[in-house]
Design a protein around this motif. Structure first.
Motif, PDB file in Angstrom:
ATOM      1  N   ASP A  42       0.802  -1.223   0.000  1.00  0.00           N
ATOM      2  CA  ASP A  42       0.000   0.000   0.000  1.00  0.00           C
ATOM      3  C   ASP A  42       0.839   1.280   0.000  1.00  0.00           C
ATOM      4  O   ASP A  42       0.762   2.086   0.923  1.00  0.00           O
TER       5      ASP A  42
ATOM      6  N   ASP B  63       3.616   0.672   9.718  1.00  0.00           N
ATOM      7  CA  ASP B  63       4.135   0.611   8.351  1.00  0.00           C
ATOM      8  C   ASP B  63       5.630   0.283   8.293  1.00  0.00           C
ATOM      9  O   ASP B  63       6.213   0.201   7.222  1.00  0.00           O
TER      10      ASP B  63
ATOM     11  N   SER C 243      -0.726   4.605   0.831  1.00  0.00           N
ATOM     12  CA  SER C 243      -1.329   4.719   2.167  1.00  0.00           C
ATOM     13  C   SER C 243      -2.846   4.877   2.106  1.00  0.00           C
ATOM     14  O   SER C 243      -3.429   5.731   2.769  1.00  0.00           O
TER      15      SER C 243
ATOM     16  N   ASP D 126      -2.949   1.199   8.031  1.00  0.00           N
ATOM     17  CA  ASP D 126      -2.078   0.190   8.629  1.00  0.00           C
ATOM     18  C   ASP D 126      -1.408   0.786   9.867  1.00  0.00           C
ATOM     19  O   ASP D 126      -0.797   1.846   9.794  1.00  0.00           O
TER      20      ASP D 126
END
Length: 98
Positions: A81, A91, A84, A88
């Motif tokens: 990802d 990261d 973003s 999450d």
């Protein structure tokens, strides 16, 4: 999501290359909130290839999934990802540089 305490946390568990030169990325789901996982591999020349683990994989009870990325040259970086799009919680485990 707005009223729950579950967290989303996907992590790159391993990155390997098979005999055909394809990059195999193993993703681990460390959180409780199901969401798709976007996996992007980049080459040294800047080309990128994308794979996805659907949210249904995590809803089915799996804690790991593999994504196969095929590029015309070796993949030197993998990110989960990179835009973003998903929240999450950690990261620091979302990137693999070769």
């Amino acid at each position: 999501w707005w009223f729950e305490t579950e967290v989303l946390d996907h992590a790159i568990e391993s990155v390997t290359t098979d005999a055909a030169g394809r990059t195999i990325v193993t993703v681990r789901d460390l959180g409780e909130a199901p969401a798709p996982t976007i996996v992007v591999g980049s080459t040294a020349a800047g080309a990128s290839v994308t794979g996805t683990v659907p949210a249904a994989t995590w809803l089915g009870g799996a804690t790991t999934a593999t994504v196969t990325l095929t590029a015309s040259e070796p993949i030197v970086r993998v990110q989960l990802d990179p835009a973003s799009l998903f929240p999450d919680i950690d990261d620091s485990n979302d990137e693999w540089p070769r």
